[in-house]
Every structure is written in structure tokens, then in C-alpha cells.
Design a protein around this motif. Structure first.
Motif, PDB file in Angstrom:
ATOM      1  N   VAL A 277       0.853  -1.197   0.000  1.00  0.00           N
ATOM      2  CA  VAL A 277       0.000   0.000   0.000  1.00  0.00           C
ATOM      3  C   VAL A 277       0.891   1.250   0.000  1.00  0.00           C
ATOM      4  CG1 VAL A 277      -1.614   1.313   1.418  1.00  0.00           C
ATOM      5  CG2 VAL A 277      -2.001  -1.093   1.017  1.00  0.00           C
ATOM      6  N   ILE A 278       1.976   1.200   0.797  1.00  0.00           N
ATOM      7  CA  ILE A 278       2.874   2.363   0.846  1.00  0.00           C
ATOM      8  C   ILE A 278       3.517   2.568  -0.524  1.00  0.00           C
ATOM      9  CG2 ILE A 278       5.022   3.269   1.851  1.00  0.00           C
ATOM     10  CD1 ILE A 278       4.222   1.965   4.496  1.00  0.00           C
ATOM     11  N   GLN A 279       3.935   1.446  -1.139  1.00  0.00           N
ATOM     12  CA  GLN A 279       4.551   1.544  -2.472  1.00  0.00           C
ATOM     13  C   GLN A 279       3.548   2.089  -3.490  1.00  0.00           C
ATOM     14  OE1 GLN A 279       7.614   0.778  -3.591  1.00  0.00           O
ATOM     15  NE2 GLN A 279       8.394   0.218  -1.593  1.00  0.00           N
ATOM     16  N   ARG A 280       2.316   1.599  -3.387  1.00  0.00           N
ATOM     17  CA  ARG A 280       1.312   1.928  -4.402  1.00  0.00           C
ATOM     18  C   ARG A 280       0.786   3.367  -4.245  1.00  0.00           C
ATOM     19  NH1 ARG A 280      -1.045   3.333  -7.774  1.00  0.00           N
ATOM     20  NH2 ARG A 280      -2.886   2.603  -8.910  1.00  0.00           N
ATOM     21  N   PHE A 281       0.476   3.726  -3.004  1.00  0.00           N
ATOM     22  CA  PHE A 281      -0.176   5.029  -2.801  1.00  0.00           C
ATOM     23  C   PHE A 281       0.750   6.098  -2.229  1.00  0.00           C
ATOM     24  CE2 PHE A 281      -3.594   1.836  -2.458  1.00  0.00           C
ATOM     25  CZ  PHE A 281      -4.384   2.253  -3.514  1.00  0.00           C
ATOM     26  N   GLY A 282       1.914   5.676  -1.722  1.00  0.00           N
ATOM     27  CA  GLY A 282       2.839   6.649  -1.134  1.00  0.00           C
ATOM     28  C   GLY A 282       2.475   6.903   0.324  1.00  0.00           C
ATOM     29  N   ILE A 283       3.461   7.367   1.083  1.00  0.00           N
ATOM     30  CA  ILE A 283       3.208   7.466   2.527  1.00  0.00           C
ATOM     31  C   ILE A 283       2.254   8.609   2.865  1.00  0.00           C
ATOM     32  CG2 ILE A 283       5.454   6.456   3.077  1.00  0.00           C
ATOM     33  CD1 ILE A 283       6.299   9.109   4.211  1.00  0.00           C
ATOM     34  N   LYS A 284       2.145   9.567   1.953  1.00  0.00           N
ATOM     35  CA  LYS A 284       1.249  10.693   2.253  1.00  0.00           C
ATOM     36  C   LYS A 284      -0.208  10.223   2.297  1.00  0.00           C
ATOM     37  CE  LYS A 284       2.693  13.762  -0.775  1.00  0.00           C
ATOM     38  NZ  LYS A 284       2.945  15.066  -1.410  1.00  0.00           N
ATOM     39  N   THR A 285      -0.559   9.321   1.384  1.00  0.00           N
ATOM     40  CA  THR A 285      -1.933   8.803   1.377  1.00  0.00           C
ATOM     41  C   THR A 285      -2.144   7.875   2.573  1.00  0.00           C
ATOM     42  OG1 THR A 285      -1.780   8.851  -1.017  1.00  0.00           O
ATOM     43  CG2 THR A 285      -3.643   7.650  -0.112  1.00  0.00           C
ATOM     44  N   VAL A 286      -1.161   6.999   2.800  1.00  0.00           N
ATOM     45  CA  VAL A 286      -1.302   6.033   3.907  1.00  0.00           C
ATOM     46  C   VAL A 286      -1.363   6.761   5.255  1.00  0.00           C
ATOM     47  CG1 VAL A 286      -0.277   3.989   4.988  1.00  0.00           C
ATOM     48  CG2 VAL A 286      -0.143   4.274   2.520  1.00  0.00           C
ATOM     49  N   ASN A 287      -0.718   7.922   5.303  1.00  0.00           N
ATOM     50  CA  ASN A 287      -0.743   8.722   6.533  1.00  0.00           C
ATOM     51  C   ASN A 287      -2.167   9.149   6.900  1.00  0.00           C
ATOM     52  OD1 ASN A 287       0.494  10.098   8.669  1.00  0.00           O
ATOM     53  ND2 ASN A 287       0.512  12.020   7.539  1.00  0.00           N
ATOM     54  N   LEU A 288      -3.063   9.120   5.920  1.00  0.00           N
ATOM     55  CA  LEU A 288      -4.444   9.547   6.189  1.00  0.00           C
ATOM     56  C   LEU A 288      -5.360   8.368   6.517  1.00  0.00           C
ATOM     57  CD1 LEU A 288      -4.758  12.192   3.343  1.00  0.00           C
ATOM     58  CD2 LEU A 288      -4.254  12.597   5.746  1.00  0.00           C
ATOM     59  N   PHE A 289      -4.841   7.126   6.361  1.00  0.00           N
ATOM     60  CA  PHE A 289      -5.673   5.940   6.635  1.00  0.00           C
ATOM     61  C   PHE A 289      -6.214   5.950   8.067  1.00  0.00           C
ATOM     62  CE2 PHE A 289      -4.253   2.387   3.486  1.00  0.00           C
ATOM     63  CZ  PHE A 289      -4.502   3.235   2.441  1.00  0.00           C
ATOM     64  N   PHE A 290      -5.280   6.123   9.035  1.00  0.00           N
ATOM     65  CA  PHE A 290      -5.681   5.973  10.437  1.00  0.00           C
ATOM     66  C   PHE A 290      -6.647   7.082  10.881  1.00  0.00           C
ATOM     67  CE2 PHE A 290      -4.769   6.182  15.105  1.00  0.00           C
ATOM     68  CZ  PHE A 290      -5.452   5.022  15.428  1.00  0.00           C
ATOM     69  N   PRO A 291      -6.385   8.348  10.531  1.00  0.00           N
ATOM     70  CA  PRO A 291      -7.396   9.366  10.888  1.00  0.00           C
ATOM     71  C   PRO A 291      -8.765   9.026  10.300  1.00  0.00           C
ATOM     72  CG  PRO A 291      -5.399  10.434  10.117  1.00  0.00           C
ATOM     73  CD  PRO A 291      -5.198   8.966   9.939  1.00  0.00           C
ATOM     74  N   PHE A 292      -8.767   8.521   9.068  1.00  0.00           N
ATOM     75  CA  PHE A 292     -10.029   8.204   8.398  1.00  0.00           C
ATOM     76  C   PHE A 292     -10.731   7.039   9.112  1.00  0.00           C
ATOM     77  CE2 PHE A 292     -12.368   5.987   4.961  1.00  0.00           C
ATOM     78  CZ  PHE A 292     -13.265   7.004   4.652  1.00  0.00           C
ATOM     79  N   PRO A 322      -1.123  -0.169  14.319  1.00  0.00           N
ATOM     80  CA  PRO A 322       0.242  -0.719  14.168  1.00  0.00           C
ATOM     81  C   PRO A 322       0.597  -1.048  12.727  1.00  0.00           C
ATOM     82  CG  PRO A 322      -1.191  -2.311  15.275  1.00  0.00           C
ATOM     83  CD  PRO A 322      -1.975  -1.043  15.155  1.00  0.00           C
ATOM     84  N   ALA A 323      -0.410  -1.356  11.914  1.00  0.00           N
ATOM     85  CA  ALA A 323      -0.099  -1.771  10.536  1.00  0.00           C
ATOM     86  C   ALA A 323       0.187  -0.581   9.629  1.00  0.00           C
ATOM     87  CB  ALA A 323      -1.250  -2.593   9.965  1.00  0.00           C
ATOM     88  N   PHE A 324      -0.509   0.521   9.835  1.00  0.00           N
ATOM     89  CA  PHE A 324      -0.358   1.635   8.894  1.00  0.00           C
ATOM     90  C   PHE A 324       0.206   2.908   9.535  1.00  0.00           C
ATOM     91  CE2 PHE A 324      -3.754  -1.029   7.113  1.00  0.00           C
ATOM     92  CZ  PHE A 324      -3.137  -1.366   5.926  1.00  0.00           C
ATOM     93  N   ARG A 325      -0.346   3.259  10.697  1.00  0.00           N
ATOM     94  CA  ARG A 325       0.070   4.541  11.279  1.00  0.00           C
ATOM     95  C   ARG A 325       1.514   4.505  11.780  1.00  0.00           C
ATOM     96  NH1 ARG A 325       2.126   6.337  16.182  1.00  0.00           N
ATOM     97  NH2 ARG A 325       1.886   8.573  16.223  1.00  0.00           N
TER      98      ARG A 325
END
Lengths: 873, 148
Positions: A277-292, A322-325
């Protein structure tokens, strides 16, 4: 390796048992309403323990520290168990709760330190996720044990199981380090250093850096909100669980089950999804997973304050977090300069988290009195919005931080010299003046040119002053610098100098006077045309052609000079022609062409060089017969100046010959020659032609294309065209990478020398084509950022290279970013050939054919040679 | 494989020229001269001035710090692709060692002024030379440490 996995598995199992028993015993025997108070106390304790740990953790070998930590924990747990079992001491439950919370925090940090001191950077990068997966499996096993044993063994007795696991940990660590010695990368710190003071200084440096760095500032704000949001979620879920499960055994068993589910999910995410997911979307997008996902949890809880919502909440905080944030947050810290990373982390742990816990405890304690969960859930939801907002700001700050970090480390050559000199003000001006006054003539001239370019008004008196007493050759050059500035009284000054000057300087002065249109000089032309000195005669010819273009006599004299046997006379004639700046058909009609062409074969290199210079001013298509001569001159010399001169004459050839000649020169190894070649391309539709050369025909080597691309950029080509070019080049790089992989996978031919050479050539091409893509990107993205990325990926420092990669991954054009990042990863790793996910070439021959069919002379030559040898084999 | 391609590959593998692209090594390869030496030949002597550097195409060359021709102690033995003799082209000092051919060898030689011209044209060469000198310094440190 197995030891580390097993050790972390044991520690992880113990922590799972600790978590379940702590919560169940505290909620059931003490009361969940005191949980906010625990948060407040925990905040204070965390501040103290984190500061203490930061100050003293590196004084002892980490394995010894681990043993001490486990021993203290065992003692505390046994005391707690005794208090619970024999004395029924009620306040032991909050103490036990705090012991667990502090222990889990310290163990987590120390586990990372222990690994870091036992593995090198490369090992750590590869093995840490596997070891941490061991810990996660331990947590699952511990959770399973809780679920099955709590109803039978009794919750408080499970403390002893945790003790046994901690003791097992001590045995394992002692056994391992008896065999292997101290942790490999542990170094004893300097004695007598005040570690506590140093620790406080580190934290204050981290705080101060907040002012400077948007990334540290916003990530601290985000962390502050996140901690509050997390503990409100935790409190809410626990309240629901506590209300649902009436006995401490059933609650503990349920906690065990939740641990199994959430940790299994986290493990699956970490092993199979997070990196992708980090490779595909970049860390900026993944950084928003947990708040969402946190927002969704809050909405669930607001609409249904029941068990399913609590389970969703637990999955969010114990699986998603733990998996994304957590991994993404670590990656964000990597963007900071090395010296600040540890300090920023220390500041987070010692200041931000405790402060957030104090606030959270205070808010929950106040709001829970109202007896309606909607109040604290609303606060949590609002803070989640702030958390998301700060994460967005973090995302913006992330790339800027990387770029500013790279800017401090890399040198980017730029064409800002003049601007820098001008902005240097009076100090720079004084320095230039001193340079002009320097005794060394060459230094004087170099400074004089810069002074005239940057401060033209102030330069005149300084240059005129410097003329006094200067030797003839210096005065000659200074005049040439002065004349374009055309200062007042220059005519008078030049005439004054003329009287005392030698012949060489007189010639220069006369020519400059002709350029200025001086009447006295023009009226003296007739007299000078018959001067015995060829230099002065040549100067008069120059004046005559400039001011009396119909005077045939000047041309006759010029032809006589060119025909002379005296090289000095010939050179004077050629110099006169060259100084005219432009030679039109009217002038050429008066020159004896056949004789002039003979000068190109003159054995005196100065004469044929000067002739070439003159031809570069000749009208277009006027000397098509020179094609062979120019090509010979171009191909047989190693002197870039001569090749440059030859290519500047290309316009005198027929249009087809001119085109072929220019295309060949575009591939020259010297940048000035390539620049001269590109300047000759005057096609009206040149943008379309150039774009087609780069995209469709893929003409020439990357060096040629780079020259063409610069031309397109200078011409202000629209962004969408540059985007197409960048995309085409990125895809080309992808193909080259595929060829390399295909060849490397055919081990049987890899040892053949021509194939080896081809692989070298392909690797260089890959690097050059990536460079071309980045060059095209400069027209689409921020130029400085791309310059830094370009410099960074070429840097031998792996950290800088990977930061540049990260900056590349986060450029605006994500389509290009993904293609390039994927290629570059393989290129930077420069490891063994990886398996082809898509089989682009069915065989090595197929890959070689692809190289042979490119319009790239060098690659073609290498590929043909390799094909020939493979066929023979 | 033609001679020029072989030379390019050899140069690409040598530390000094490894940073130059194969495409540019075409030009470099053309500047090199072939020289043949037989076992026992001395390519150059210690303390002599020289104006060539060498790249070993095949064979073996020993580097000795002794001026005595009978001495067979070598600080290093060079193999295919190794370069030697570049130091005094850069510092204009006499040769710091003697190069003795241990097995019949084909050398590629590069004259001082050509090397300077090439460095001006391909600055990457300087990086290669720095790398090579740094390696040599490391080896010297190692030898000094061992001899203590």
C-alpha cells in the motif's frame, strides 16, 4: 535469527497476558471510572520514566538492561500477586495497571534499541519486520492462552504466567549472550558525562526545532491529537466491554480473543499489505488511513454505543494503527536530518505523549460526570478532524523537509553567478574593482569582463583608469570591453591613445572607432588603405566595408591580403572579415571564392582555423561543395573547439547535408559542440520535429536527446508536451531495465565479453534515460526539487539517495512518480537480477534485437557485436 | 569482439576509468598505445622520471620499492585491468617504485599530456584516479600495520 524471533515471541506473549489481566482486574476490582485518573498519573510517570530511560539506557549493554528490566518487572508482579492473593490490598490494581503501562512502553522502546545494537543497518532493515512479526505471533499466542485459561486458572494467577515468561526471557537472553558475547554494536559511553542533563538538552533541541521545521511541528500537533483520540477510543471500548461482560474471567477471556483477532489482522496487514500500500499510494496517502478509520470508529460509536462498535474500535486501534500509522510515522521521521531524528522522537515521548495523556485524562474525568458518552465521543471526533488536518499539513511539510534536507547536503550547479554577484552589493563591487586593479593581466581582464557585465555604469572610470600604464595587449582587451559600454569622451580618449600605441593597439583602436562611427576615422580610410602595414590596411578595409560598402577598392585589397604568401597578411584579412560579424552575399560576391576555399587546406593551422571561423559567418547554402571538407574536419580532430567551429559552418551546405551533419554533431561528446549543433536547427516547426525525435523516433543517444530537450525547454514548450516526453522516457527506461533483467537472467551468455560490455552500456543508458526523464520533469515540477533529486540519486550516500527517491515518489505527477520510483528502486539497489513480473522479451536474442533496432549508435554497435558473438557460440 | 571493444571493457573494469561511460571510453581507448613486455623486463625504475601510465591487458607485473634489480620482494602484484604509474603523472615527482614484468605482459600506455587532456574532457576520470590512489593508500597503511 531464530533466537531473536523466539525471544520476541516470548516477550510478546507475556505482554498480551499482561494487557488482558491488567484491564480486567482494574475494571472489575477497582472501577473503570478511575481510568481517566490513571491516564493523568500515567502522563506524569511516562515523563519521568522516558527521561530516565533516555539518560541511562545506553550505559549498560542492552541485554543486561533487558535482564534488569525483566527482573524488576518479575519482582513487582510477584509483589502485586501476593498483595492480591493474600492481603486483598485494593490499591494494588491501579498500581498493577500503571506497572503494565510503563513496562509496555519501556519494553517497546528497549526492544528496538536491543535489535539496533545487534544488527547492522542492512540487517536491521531486512530482519526487524520479521522479528517484530515474532512478537506479534507471541501476542496472538498470549491472547489465545488468555481466552482459554482465564476461566480455569483465575485472572490474578495469570500474573505468575507472565512472570514465568519474563523469567524465560532472562534465561534466553543470558544463554544467547553467553555464547555470542555483548551486543555487537554496543559501545560503552564516555564516563562522567552528565547523561540526565544531556537528555534534557536533547529534548529542548527537539522543541526548538519545532519552530524551524513544519514537519516536526505538525507531526507533534498530530501526535498530541492522536494520543487523546486514541485514549478516548480505548476508554470507550473498555466501558462497553466492561458493561457487556459481567465477570473478570469472561472479560479477560474476551480480551484474549480480541487480542488474537486484532493482532492476527495486524500481522496480515504488516506482512502482506502495508508495504504494498505504501509503495502503491505513497506514505502521504497512507498517513491519512488511520485518521479516516478513526473517524469511522467514532461515527460507529456515536450511532451505536454497543459491542459491535467497540470491536470495530479495537480493530482500528490495535490492527490499523500498528499496521499503517506506526510504520508511516517512522518513515516521516526519516525525512528529518540525522542529528534531529532521535531528539524529535525523544521530545514526542517525553513531552507530547505525557501532555496529551494529562489533557485526555482531565477531559474524560470531567465529561464522564455527565453520564452521556456522546460528550466525550464528540470531543474525540472533533479532535480526529484536527488530527486529520495536522496529518495533511504533515504531508505538505514532508516533501519540503526532504528537499531542504537534500539542499543542505548537495551541491547544485546553477547559472546564478551574475544575480549572486549583483545581490552581493558594494562588497562584491569593491572586490571586482580590486580584481581589475590586479597586476596580473589575465586576472585583470577576467575581473574587468565581470565588472562590465554586472555594473556597466560604474565600470567605465575604473577600466579607463586601469588602461593607464597597462601593457599593450591588456589595453587592447580593455578597449574591447569598454567600447560596447560606449562611455562619453571615449572617442577623444581613443584618439589620444592612438598617438602613443603600437601597431597592434592602433589597429584595435581604429576598428573600435569605426564601430563607433567616428567621423575622423572614416575620413582617414583612404589614407590608411595605402598604409604599408597590413594590419592598419586591414583595419581601413574593415572601415571601408562598414561605411563605404560600394568601394570596390577595399575588396581588391582584401583579396590581395588573402592571396598573400605572408601568413600575417592572410590572417589580417581573415580577421577583418570575421570582425564584420555578418558576411552577406554582397560581400561574398567580391571575394574570390576558389582562392578562399584553398585557405582551408593551408598547412598553417592558424590560417585554416581562421578560415573556418569566417565561413561560419557566410550566407546559408552558399558553399555546398564544402561538405566533405567539413565532415573531415569534424571527424578527425579531438579538439572540441575545431569540431565546434566545423559545425558552426554547417549552414553553408545544402539542406540535406546540413541536416545530416547537425544530427551527427548532436551526438558529440562535448556539450559545447552539441549546443552549437542544436543552435543551427532553424526548422520553423522545430518543436514538433524535436518532440517527434525524442518520443517517436527515439533518435540518437540520451546525450543528443538531452541537448534537444534543453532547446525545447528554452523555447518554452507547453507543459503537456514535456509531460509526454517525460512519460515516453520513463517507459523507455522501463524497457531498458527489462533488457538488462532479461540478459542477466541468461547466465550462459553473461560471461561473454561483448554481452558484459552491452550490460554496462545498458546500465549507463538506463541512468542517462532516467536523467532525461528528470530533465523533462523540470518543466512540469519544481525545478529545484528535481535538481536535488537528480543530484541525490547520483550521490554515493545511500541515505541521501533514498531521500531523493522519497522526494521523487511525492512529486505532483504521481503517474510518472510511480513508474520512475519502481525503476529507480531496482537501479539504486543494483543487486542481482530480479524475476521478471511481465515477460517483455521472450529471449536474449529478442532483447538484443530491440537494442539493435534503436536509433542509438553506441547501443546498436554493442548489441550487434553481442549478437554476432552469441550466434558464433 | 573487436580490439577497441575489448579495450573498452578492460578500461571499464579498471578502477581509474570505471566512472567514465563506455561510450566515452571509445575516445579514451583510441588514445592508448599497445606495448609488449617480456618476463624480467622493467617497465620503469624507481626514482626515474616518467611520462606514461599503464594498464595491464594481460600478464603480471610486480611493484617493488627496491632499486636493486636482484630483489624479488614486491609490495603488490598487479593483474589484468590494474593500472600503475599514474602517480608521477600527477605530481611530477620521480617514480616511487619499480615495475617488473613477472609474466609476459601486454600493456596499454597513456602519455601524460593525453591523460591531462582526457581529465579535462572527462572529469569523472579524476574521481577514478582518486579512488585508485585511496585504495593504494589503504594498502600502504595495511602493509605498515602488518610490518609493525
Amino acid at each position: 535469527m531464530l533466537y531473536f524471533i523466539l525471544f520476541f515471541l516470548v516477550i510478546g506473549s507475556g505482554m498480551a497476558i499482561g494487557r488482558g489481566t491488567t484491564d480486567a482486574l482494574f475494571f472489575k476490582r477497582y472501577g473503570i471510572e478511575y481510568l481517566p485518573v490513571m491516564y493523568i498519573i500515567l502522563g506524569c510517570l511516562l515523563f519521568l520514566t522516558s527521561t530516565f530511560y533516555a539518560a541511562f539506557s545506553d550505559r549498560l549493554p542492552p541485554e543486561k538492561f533487558f535482564r534488569i528490566l525483566n527482573s524488576i518487572l518479575i519482582s513487582l508482579l510477584v509483589m502485586a500477586w501476593v498483595s492480591m492473593s493474600f492481603f486483598n490490598f485494593k490499591h494494588i490494581y491501579p498500581v498493577y495497571f500503571l506497572i503494565y503501562e510503563i513496562a509496555s512502553e519501556v519494553l517497546l522502546i528497549h526492544a528496538a534499541l536491543y535489535l539496533a545494537k545487534n544488527l547492522d543497518v542492512v540487517q536491521a532493515k531486512r530482519l526487524t519486520p520479521i522479528v517484530l512479526a515474532g512478537s506479534q505471533i507471541g501476542t496472538i499466542i498470549g491472547g489465545l492462552f488468555l481466552a482459554l485459561s482465564a476461566p480455569h486458572l483465575g485472572v490474578q494467577n495469570l500474573l505468575l504466567v507472565w512472570c514465568m515468561l519474563l523469567f524465560l526471557g532472562i534465561i534466553m537472553i543470558t544463554w544467547h549472550h553467553k555464547r555470542t558475547g555483548h551486543s555487537l554494536y554496543f559501545r560503552h559511553p564516555r564516563k562522567h558525562s552528565n547523561k540526565m542533563k544531556q537528555s534534557m538538552i536533547d529534548i529542548s533541541v527537539g522543541m526548538k526545532y519545532m519552530k524551524k521545521s513544519d514537519l516536526v511541528r505538525y507531526s507533534s500537533f498530530a501526535l498530541f491529537c492522536m494520543v487523546i483520540v486514541f485514549y478516548i477510543l480505548s476508554y470507550t471500548a473498555n466501558r462497553i466491554y466492561n458493561d457487556t461482560f459481567k465477570t473478570e474471567e469472561s472479560l479477560t477471556a474476551f480480551f484474549g480473543l480480541v487480542a488474537v483477532i486484532t493482532n492476527s489482522l495486524a500481522l496480515v496487514f504488516q506482512l502482506f499489505i502495508t508495504n504494498r500500500v505504501i509503495q502503491r499510494f505513497g506514505i502521504k496517502t497512507v498517513n491519512l488511513f488511520f485518521p479516516f478509520s478513526t473517524m469511522i470508529s467514532y461515527l460507529f460509536l456515536i450511532f451505536s454505543f454497543a459491542l459491535p462498535s467497540a470491536i470495530v474500535t479495537s480493530i482500528n486501534k490495535d490492527s490499523i494503527m500498528p499496521a499503517f500509522r506506526n510504520p508511516v510515522r517512522s518513515l516521516f521521521y526519516n525525512a528529518l536530518p540525522n542529528y534531529i531524528q532521535g531528539r524529535a522522537r525523544a521530545m514526542s515521548v517525553v513531552v507530547v505523549i505525557p501532555l496529551a495523556l494529562l489533557v485526555c485524562g482531565g477531559v474524560l474525568w470531567t465529561v464522564q460526570q455527565m453520564n452521556n458518552p456522546l460528550y466525550f465521543l464528540s470531543i474525540g471526533l472533533i479532535l480526529t478532524c484536527f488530527y486529520a488536518y495536522f496529518n495533511l499539513r504533515m504531508n505538505k511539510a514532508y516533501v519540503l523537509e526532504i528537499v531542504s534536507n537534500l539542499r543542505n547536503k548537495l551541491y547544485i550547479p546553477g547559472k546564478h553567478e551574475q544575480t549572486a554577484i549583483k545581490s552581493g552589493g558594494i562588497g562584491i563591487f569593491e572586490e571586482l574593482r580590486e580584481g581589475v586593479e590586479h597586476n596580473d593581466d589575465q586576472i585583470c581582464i577576467a575581473y574587468a569582463k565581470t565588472l562590465a557585465n554586472t555594473f556597466p555604469e560604474k565600470a567605465v572610470p575604473i577600466l579607463i583608469e586601469r588602461l593607464q600604464g597597462a601593457i599593450s595587449s591588456t589595453r587592447n582587451e580593455l578597449f574591447q570591453i569598454l567600447v560596447p559600454l560606449n562611455p562619453e569622451k571615449l572617442h577623444g580618449y581613443l584618439w589620444q591613445e592612438f598617438g602613443t600605441a603600437d601597431i597592434h593597439l592602433q589597429t584595435t583602436i581604429l576598428k573600435q572607432l569605426f564601430k563607433l562611427g567616428d567621423d575622423r576615422a572614416i575620413s582617414g580610410i583612404e589614407q590608411k588603405l595605402i598604409d604599408p602595414n597590413p594590419r592598419l590596411r586591414a583595419a581601413a578595409i574593415y572601415g571601408s566595408i562598414l561605411h563605404r560598402p560600394d568601394d570596390i577598392r577595399a575588396y581588391e585589397l582584401l583579396n590581395a591580403l588573402l592571396k598573400s604568401d605572408d601568413p600575417g597578411e592572410v590572417l589580417s584579412g581573415l580577421e577583418t572579415l570575421y570582425e564584420l560579424g555578418e558576411i552577406d552575399s554582397k560581400i561574398t560576391s567580391h571575394i574570390e571564392k576558389s582562392h578562399f576555399i584553398k585557405l582551408l587546406s593551408n598547412s598553417n593551422s592558424r590560417i585554416w582555423n581562421a578560415s573556418l571561423r569566417v565561413i561560419s559567418l557566410w550566407p546559408s547554402s552558399s558553399l555546398p561543395e564544402l561538405v566533405q571538407y567539413l565532415k573531415n574536419a569534424f571527424n578527425t580532430t579531438n579538439e572540441p573547439d575545431v569540431r565546434s567551429q566545423a559545425i558552426r559552418c554547417a549552414h553553408v551546405l545544402g539542406s540535406d547535408d546540413e541536416h545530416d551533419f547537425i544530427v551527427a554533431a548532436l551526438d558529440d561528446s562535448h556539450p559545447l559542440v552539441r549546443e552549437d549543433a542544436i543552435n543551427l536547427l532553424k526548422d520553423e516547426n522545430q518543436k514538433e520535429t524535436f518532440t517527434s525525435w525524442i518520443i517517436d523516433t527515439n533518435l540518437g543517444s540520451p546525450r543528443t536527446q538531452s541537448t534537444i530537450l534543453s532547446k525545447l525547454q528554452e523555447a518554452g514548450t507547453p507543459v503537456h508536451i514535456m509531460e509526454n516526453i517525460a512519460l515516453a522516457k520513463a517507459l523507455d527506461a522501463e524497457m531498458i531495465e527489462q533488457v538488462i533483467i532479461t540478459l542477466k537472467n541468461h547466465h550462459e551468455i553473461l560471461d561473454l565479453a561483448p554481452v558484459e560490455l552491452l550490460v554496462y552500456a545498458l546500465q549507463e543508458r538506463l541512468e542517462q534515460v532516467i536523467d532525461l526523464t528528470l530533465q523533462a520533469l523540470k518543466s512540469i515540477e519544481d525545478t529545484t526539487t528535481i535538481n536535488l533529486i537528480q543530484a541525490g540519486i547520483k550521490c554515493s550516500d545511500k541515505r541521501i539517495a533514498s531521500q531523493s527517491m522519497e522526494a521523487l515518489r511525492n512529486i505532483e505527477n504521481q503517474k510518472l512518480a510511480i513508474i520512475l520510483a519502481n525503476i529507480m528502486e531496482g537501479y539504486l539497489a543494483s543487486g542481482p537480477a530480479k524475476a521478471q513480473s511481465i515477460q517483455t522479451f521472450r529471449s536474449a536474442e529478442h532483447a538484443l534485437d530491440w537494442c539493435s533496432n534503436r536509433h542509438d549508435p553506441w547501443l546498436k554497435a554493442c548489441a550487434n557485436d553481442a549478437s554476432r558473438v552469441i550466434t558464433q557460440e | 569482439m573487436s580490439d577497441i571493444f575489448e579495450r573498452i571493457l578492460l578500461l571499464k573494469k579498471s578502477p581509474i576509468f570505471s566512472e567514465v561511460t563506455t561510450e566515452d571510453l571509445r575516445t579514451v581507448a583510441m588514445e592508448l598505445d599497445d606495448e609488449q613486455y617480456f618476463k624480467g623486463d622493467r617497465v620503469f625504475e624507481i626514482n626515474n622520471y616518467g611520462d606514461h601510465m599503464y594498464i595491464l591487458q594481460n600478464g603480471k607485473v610486480g611493484i617493488s620499492l627496491e632499486s636493486d634489480p636482484k630483489c624479488d620482494k614486491y609490495v603488490t602484484i598487479l593483474n589484468q585491468g590494474d593500472c600503475f604509474g599514474e602517480m608521477n603523472l600527477l605530481d611530477d615527482q620521480p617514480r616511487s617504485a619499480t615495475a617488473v614484468v613477472l609474466e609476459d605482459a601486454n600493456l596499454l600506455s597513456l602519455e601524460k599530456s593525453r591523460l591531462h587532456g582526457l581529465i579535462m574532457h572527462y572529469p569523472e576520470l579524476s574521481l577514478g584516479i582518486l579512488k585508485s590512489l585511496s585504495m593504494r593508500l589503504r594498502n600502504a597503511n595495511l602493509l605498515a600495520k602488518e610490518s609493525k
